[in-house]
Design a protein around this motif. Structure first.
Motif, short mmCIF file in Angstrom:
data_model
loop_
_atom_site.label_atom_id
_atom_site.label_comp_id
_atom_site.label_asym_id
_atom_site.label_seq_id
_atom_site.Cartn_x
_atom_site.Cartn_y
_atom_site.Cartn_z
N GLN A 7 46.34 -53.25 -10.70
CA GLN A 7 47.64 -52.53 -10.59
C GLN A 7 47.57 -51.27 -11.62
O GLN A 7 46.98 -51.44 -12.75
CB GLN A 7 48.78 -53.50 -11.08
CG GLN A 7 49.02 -54.39 -10.01
CD GLN A 7 50.40 -54.93 -10.29
OE1 GLN A 7 50.67 -55.25 -11.67
NE2 GLN A 7 51.03 -55.52 -9.30
N SER A 9 49.83 -47.64 -13.12
CA SER A 9 51.38 -47.15 -13.49
C SER A 9 50.87 -45.82 -13.97
O SER A 9 49.93 -45.78 -14.84
CB SER A 9 51.96 -47.82 -14.35
OG SER A 9 53.22 -47.20 -14.71
N TYR A 89 48.40 -44.38 -4.97
CA TYR A 89 49.67 -44.74 -5.94
C TYR A 89 50.39 -43.37 -5.48
O TYR A 89 49.88 -42.06 -5.63
CB TYR A 89 49.08 -44.56 -7.42
CG TYR A 89 50.08 -44.66 -8.26
CD1 TYR A 89 50.55 -46.12 -8.45
CD2 TYR A 89 50.52 -43.62 -9.18
CE1 TYR A 89 51.64 -46.53 -9.36
CE2 TYR A 89 51.73 -44.13 -9.95
CZ TYR A 89 52.00 -45.50 -10.22
OH TYR A 89 53.09 -45.63 -11.06
N THR A 90 51.67 -43.20 -5.24
CA THR A 90 52.44 -42.09 -4.55
C THR A 90 53.35 -42.05 -5.77
O THR A 90 53.99 -42.59 -6.63
CB THR A 90 53.17 -42.38 -3.38
OG1 THR A 90 54.08 -43.40 -3.48
CG2 THR A 90 51.98 -42.95 -2.13
N ASP A 92 56.52 -41.99 -5.27
CA ASP A 92 57.43 -42.92 -5.19
C ASP A 92 57.28 -44.26 -6.16
O ASP A 92 58.25 -45.23 -6.64
CB ASP A 92 57.97 -43.62 -3.72
CG ASP A 92 58.48 -42.51 -2.79
OD1 ASP A 92 59.13 -41.59 -3.34
OD2 ASP A 92 58.04 -42.89 -1.40
N ASP A 93 56.06 -44.29 -6.52
CA ASP A 93 55.59 -45.51 -7.29
C ASP A 93 55.50 -45.15 -8.83
O ASP A 93 55.43 -45.90 -9.51
CB ASP A 93 54.02 -45.76 -6.88
CG ASP A 93 53.98 -46.19 -5.43
OD1 ASP A 93 54.82 -47.06 -4.88
OD2 ASP A 93 53.04 -45.90 -4.81
N HIS A 96 55.89 -47.16 -12.28
CA HIS A 96 56.04 -48.64 -11.96
C HIS A 96 54.56 -49.03 -11.72
O HIS A 96 53.79 -48.22 -11.10
CB HIS A 96 56.69 -49.02 -10.64
CG HIS A 96 58.16 -48.50 -10.86
ND1 HIS A 96 59.16 -49.01 -11.80
CD2 HIS A 96 59.13 -47.28 -10.25
CE1 HIS A 96 60.34 -48.47 -11.63
NE2 HIS A 96 60.21 -47.41 -10.82
N LYS A 98 51.78 -50.76 -9.39
CA LYS A 98 51.51 -51.08 -8.23
C LYS A 98 49.97 -51.48 -7.83
O LYS A 98 49.19 -50.81 -8.69
CB LYS A 98 51.62 -49.58 -7.28
CG LYS A 98 51.43 -50.03 -5.77
CD LYS A 98 51.55 -48.34 -5.19
CE LYS A 98 51.25 -48.68 -3.59
NZ LYS A 98 51.39 -47.52 -2.74
#
Length: 165
Positions: A7, A9, A89-90, A92-93, A96, A98
């Motif tokens: 993940q 961020s 990873y966009t 919107d992410d 956070h 992901k």
């Protein structure tokens, strides 16, 4: 077999998408043997497009993406990148965690990640695309000439989580 997700961020400035140059991106990780608990002190690279057989020879078919013998207990371990698990990873992410890729681990698990070079960045509003972005310093800044604004990746962080199958 244990599935482990990487993940990430980050804070994104004027960026729609941050992604690896999949399937040729080398994920540099430090590993821990699940048998004896020995943690590697060097970085190992795992690339989906590369296959290694049990003798350590690189080849194109079968085998695993990564094979190693633990220097402490002598156990042979391997890791595969789960096919089609690599995602972007966009915007919107942003901010956070992901999961961007999943590893299928047998006897060894990744515990640290070093992002390095090979990332792709797509600016927002159909702006400029940037290839081979280096995130070694956990921050990256450039200028989108198409949209006349700065772009950046800041506060890059990563962690590994165990996933249910």
């Amino acid at each position: 077999m244990v599935r482990v997700g990487l993940q990430i961020s980050a804070t994104l400035e004027n960026i729609d998408k941050l992604e690896t140059s999949h399937p040729d991106y080398p994920f540099f990780v430090k590993l821990t043997c699940t048998n004896c608990g020995d943690k590697s002190d060097k970085w190992h690279d795992i690339t989906e497009s590369e296959r290694v057989d049990r003798t350590g020879q690189t080849r194109n078919a079968a085998g695993s993406n990564f094979v190693m013998k633990c220097k402490m207990c002598g156990r042979e371990n391997s890791i595969d990148i789960v096919e089609k698990s690599n995602v972007a990873y966009t915007a919107d992410d942003a901010g956070h965690f992901k999961t961007i890729v999943v590893f299928d681990c047998r006897g060894v698990e990744p515990v640290e990640f070093s992002p390095r070079a090979g990332w792709r960045v797509s600016s927002s509003e159909n702006g400029q695309s940037f290839e081979d972005v280096d995130l070694s310093d956990d921050d990256w800044v450039d200028y989108d000439q198409k949209n006349n604004n700065s772009v950046g990746v800041y506060e890059f962080a990563s962690k590994f989580i165990k996933l249910k199958k």
